[in-house]
Structure formats: C-alpha cells, structure tokens
Design a protein around this motif. Structure first.
Motif, PDB file in Angstrom:
ATOM      1  N   ARG A  58      -5.198 -10.201  15.289  1.00  0.00           N
ATOM      2  CA  ARG A  58      -4.912 -10.368  13.855  1.00  0.00           C
ATOM      3  C   ARG A  58      -4.975  -9.010  12.995  1.00  0.00           C
ATOM      4  N   GLY A  59      -5.468  -8.147  13.576  1.00  0.00           N
ATOM      5  CA  GLY A  59      -5.177  -6.741  12.764  1.00  0.00           C
ATOM      6  C   GLY A  59      -6.392  -6.474  11.818  1.00  0.00           C
ATOM      7  N   LEU A  60      -7.503  -7.335  12.440  1.00  0.00           N
ATOM      8  CA  LEU A  60      -8.837  -7.068  11.364  1.00  0.00           C
ATOM      9  C   LEU A  60      -9.626  -6.020  11.735  1.00  0.00           C
ATOM     10  N   ASP A  62     -10.119  -2.185  14.107  1.00  0.00           N
ATOM     11  CA  ASP A  62      -9.459  -1.065  14.927  1.00  0.00           C
ATOM     12  C   ASP A  62     -10.263  -0.823  15.952  1.00  0.00           C
ATOM     13  N   ASN A  80     -11.399  -2.568   9.806  1.00  0.00           N
ATOM     14  CA  ASN A  80     -10.123  -1.794   9.004  1.00  0.00           C
ATOM     15  C   ASN A  80     -10.020  -2.375   7.473  1.00  0.00           C
ATOM     16  N   ALA A  81      -9.444  -1.735   6.784  1.00  0.00           N
ATOM     17  CA  ALA A  81      -9.062  -2.378   5.337  1.00  0.00           C
ATOM     18  C   ALA A  81      -8.746  -3.871   5.532  1.00  0.00           C
ATOM     19  N   SER A  82      -7.859  -4.431   6.477  1.00  0.00           N
ATOM     20  CA  SER A  82      -7.641  -5.904   6.462  1.00  0.00           C
ATOM     21  C   SER A  82      -8.732  -6.371   6.793  1.00  0.00           C
ATOM     22  N   GLY A  83      -9.568  -6.074   7.695  1.00  0.00           N
ATOM     23  CA  GLY A  83     -10.914  -6.841   7.948  1.00  0.00           C
ATOM     24  C   GLY A  83     -11.754  -6.808   7.043  1.00  0.00           C
ATOM     25  N   SER A  84     -11.845  -5.825   6.162  1.00  0.00           N
ATOM     26  CA  SER A  84     -12.699  -5.461   4.972  1.00  0.00           C
ATOM     27  C   SER A  84     -12.050  -6.706   3.795  1.00  0.00           C
ATOM     28  N   GLY A  85     -10.829  -6.843   3.669  1.00  0.00           N
ATOM     29  CA  GLY A  85     -10.431  -7.670   2.657  1.00  0.00           C
ATOM     30  C   GLY A  85     -10.504  -9.011   3.267  1.00  0.00           C
ATOM     31  N   TYR A  86     -10.482  -9.343   4.353  1.00  0.00           N
ATOM     32  CA  TYR A  86     -10.876 -10.781   5.068  1.00  0.00           C
ATOM     33  C   TYR A  86     -12.318 -10.926   4.774  1.00  0.00           C
TER      34      TYR A  86
END
Length: 115
Positions: A58-60, A62, A80-86
């Motif tokens: 899901r790209g959350l 790296d 990563n940034a996506s995971g941090s947002g999630y």
C-alpha cells in the motif's frame, strides 16, 4: 489476552505497527519483539509479517535490505510520508473511538453511578 482482545487488536494492529515504526525503523522480528515488550504478548510473528507485506504494498513504508550477521539480508521497514499521514488519521480515529467508548462506559456503568 482473550479472544475478545485478539479481535479488537486485529482492527488496530496496522496502526500499532506504524506507530512502532514512527519511533524508528525496524525489521519484522524486531517489531514483534517491541510489541511484546509493550505487553502485546500474544502477537504472532506471522501476523506481523503478513501485515508488513500489506503496508508495503500500500506504499505506507519504505523498505531497505540490510546485511545480516546470520543468513540473508533483512528487510528494514521505515515509515514514509504516506505512512505518516495514514498514522495521523489512525490516531484521529482512535481518539474519536476511545472518547466515545469511555463515554459509553461511564454513562452505562451502574457501578460508577453508585447504583
């Protein structure tokens, strides 16, 4: 942990693992060990590894392959940034749910009302 706790944990484990990775990058066994140190004693390594595959897809996170003293290189996961947002969304949802559950508990618990 009982069956009820295990079921509740299933819905939150993704956020718990991401929160663990927010502290610092780690490989699968290390994540499991950290969770066990924090009292999640019934967590099975296989569950964590399956979850890591899903959050990677899901790209959350790296992933970096790091040499190991024993055996093949380890996959080290970092948020990563996506995971941090999630993870931010997870904490918002968690806070909302926790507040409502506490409200229900205190409103509907006769022992706390002095009955």
């Amino acid at each position: 942990m009982g069956k009820q706790m295990t079921e509740m944990l299933k819905g939150t484990l993704e956020g718990i693992v991401l929160a663990t990775l927010a502290a610092r990058p780690a490989y699968g066994y290390e994540i499991t060990a950290r969770l066990r140190d924090q009292g999640f004693s019934d967590i099975v390594e296989g569950t964590v590894y399956a979850l890591l595959v899903r959050i990677e897809q899901r790209g959350l996170v790296d992933v970096a392959k790091v040499p190991s003293e024993k055996g093949p290189p380890r996959k080290v996961y970092s948020l990563n940034a996506s995971g941090s947002g999630y993870l931010d969304e997870f904490w918002t949802s968690w806070s909302f749910l926790a507040e409502r559950i506490e409200q229900l508990h205190h409103t509907n618990n006769p022992q706390e009302k002095g009955e």
